[in-house]
Design a protein around this motif. Structure first.
Motif, short mmCIF file in Angstrom:
data_model
loop_
_atom_site.label_atom_id
_atom_site.label_comp_id
_atom_site.label_asym_id
_atom_site.label_seq_id
_atom_site.Cartn_x
_atom_site.Cartn_y
_atom_site.Cartn_z
N VAL A 173 0.87 -1.19 0.00
CA VAL A 173 0.00 0.00 0.00
C VAL A 173 0.90 1.23 0.00
CG1 VAL A 173 -1.83 1.24 1.20
CG2 VAL A 173 -1.75 -1.26 1.31
N VAL A 174 0.74 2.11 -1.00
CA VAL A 174 1.63 3.27 -1.13
C VAL A 174 0.91 4.58 -0.86
CG1 VAL A 174 3.25 2.15 -2.68
CG2 VAL A 174 1.25 3.32 -3.63
N ALA A 175 -0.42 4.57 -0.78
CA ALA A 175 -1.16 5.79 -0.49
C ALA A 175 -2.58 5.42 -0.06
CB ALA A 175 -1.22 6.72 -1.71
N ILE A 176 -3.20 6.34 0.66
CA ILE A 176 -4.61 6.20 1.04
C ILE A 176 -5.41 7.22 0.25
CG2 ILE A 176 -6.28 6.26 2.92
CD1 ILE A 176 -4.17 4.06 3.22
N GLY A 177 -6.45 6.76 -0.44
CA GLY A 177 -7.35 7.65 -1.16
C GLY A 177 -8.64 7.82 -0.38
N LEU A 178 -9.06 9.06 -0.21
CA LEU A 178 -10.28 9.37 0.53
C LEU A 178 -11.22 10.14 -0.40
CD1 LEU A 178 -8.50 10.64 3.77
CD2 LEU A 178 -9.52 8.39 3.43
N ASP A 179 -12.39 9.57 -0.66
CA ASP A 179 -13.41 10.24 -1.46
C ASP A 179 -14.44 10.83 -0.52
OD1 ASP A 179 -12.13 9.31 -3.76
OD2 ASP A 179 -13.30 7.47 -3.78
N TYR A 180 -14.64 12.15 -0.60
CA TYR A 180 -15.54 12.80 0.37
C TYR A 180 -16.02 14.14 -0.18
CZ TYR A 180 -17.16 14.80 4.81
OH TYR A 180 -17.92 15.39 5.80
N ALA A 181 -17.31 14.36 -0.08
CA ALA A 181 -17.94 15.65 -0.41
C ALA A 181 -17.55 16.16 -1.80
CB ALA A 181 -17.57 16.69 0.66
N GLY A 182 -17.56 15.25 -2.78
CA GLY A 182 -17.26 15.65 -4.15
C GLY A 182 -15.80 15.87 -4.44
N SER A 183 -14.94 15.53 -3.47
CA SER A 183 -13.50 15.72 -3.62
C SER A 183 -12.77 14.41 -3.39
CB SER A 183 -12.98 16.75 -2.60
OG SER A 183 -13.72 17.96 -2.66
N THR A 184 -11.53 14.36 -3.83
CA THR A 184 -10.66 13.24 -3.49
C THR A 184 -9.44 13.80 -2.76
OG1 THR A 184 -9.44 13.33 -5.59
CG2 THR A 184 -11.37 11.89 -5.49
N LEU A 185 -8.99 13.07 -1.76
CA LEU A 185 -7.79 13.44 -1.00
C LEU A 185 -6.89 12.21 -0.93
CD1 LEU A 185 -6.09 15.19 0.97
CD2 LEU A 185 -7.57 14.36 2.82
N GLN A 186 -5.70 12.33 -1.52
CA GLN A 186 -4.71 11.25 -1.42
C GLN A 186 -3.71 11.65 -0.34
OE1 GLN A 186 -1.09 11.02 -3.73
NE2 GLN A 186 -1.84 9.14 -4.71
N VAL A 187 -3.43 10.75 0.60
CA VAL A 187 -2.49 11.06 1.67
C VAL A 187 -1.38 10.02 1.73
CG1 VAL A 187 -4.13 12.37 3.05
CG2 VAL A 187 -3.91 9.91 3.42
#
Length: 209
Positions: free
Chosen positions: A66-80
């Motif tokens: 696993v190299v990143a966490i993708g978060l889909d929320y409120a019409g946006s995406t956040l990769q951390v």
């Protein structure tokens, strides 16, 4: 030892970059977080579940890690992505310059601005033909926070890159992340190991990176 850097002793490229209220409002170190909150444990980061949030694990094809966490929320995406960092100096100023160089080589453009977490890059990145949609480029915000012995990078795309209300929601999500550095020695810039959640409550699905 204090993590506060005297700017007279360090050039800007080594100074830590973080909001003044990071220790109380996040992103938090594991030692600063409330231990009874129902976090989803993903190894190097913990995510606080909220309604409408969907987790994705980005998997490196060759190593299957696993190299990143993708978060889909409120019409946006956040990769951390969490990285190991020195105790007394930061990584964001140097990494930010490298991101700008990389996007420039891809034919994109970047603009440096002051955001809620400190300096951030707003990037216009070319979209490869045939990748779906009519857009020739997409906007993304590259954000970063230097914590105690770690650095947390975020990439915001979708509504959070163009809409102020959506941006506030995705920024609040980034603030709620807890970084688990661990005590094992790690070279600076190494990715802090990430993993699948131990319980199905994470509702995460793997995607090949």
């Amino acid at each position: 030892m204090s993590d506060i850097v005297n700017p007279e002793e360090f050039p800007e490229t080594l100074a830590k970059s973080a909001p003044e209220d990071r220790e109380t409002d996040g992103p938090l170190d594991e030692a600063e977080a409330n231990p009874v909150r129902p976090y989803v444990d993903l190894g190097g980061v913990k995510i606080l579940p909220r309604e409408g949030l969907h987790l994705r694990l980005e998997i490196e094809e060759g190593s299957k890690r696993v190299v990143a966490i993708g978060l889909d929320y409120a019409g946006s995406t956040l990769q951390v992505q969490p990285f190991a960092a020195p105790r007394s100096s930061g990584l964001w100023h140097e990494i930010r310059d490298q991101i700008a160089d990389q996007i420039g080589k891809q034919g994109g453009t970047t603009t440096l601005r002051e955001g809620p977490f400190g300096p951030e890059l707003v990037a216009e990145i070319p979209v490869a033909p045939g990748s779906g949609g009519d857009e020739s480029s997409r906007l993304a915000r590259f954000i970063g926070v230097d914590g105690p012995r770690w650095f947390l990078r975020g990439v915001i795309a979708g509504e959070g890159a163009v809409n102020a209300d959506a941006a506030a929601q995705i920024e609040d999500l980034f603030r709620s992340i807890v970084v688990v550095r661990g005590s094992a020695p790690m070279p600076p810039r190494d990715l802090i190991p990430l993993r699948m959640p131990a319980t199905p409550s994470g509702a995460a699905e793997p995607t090949d990176g």
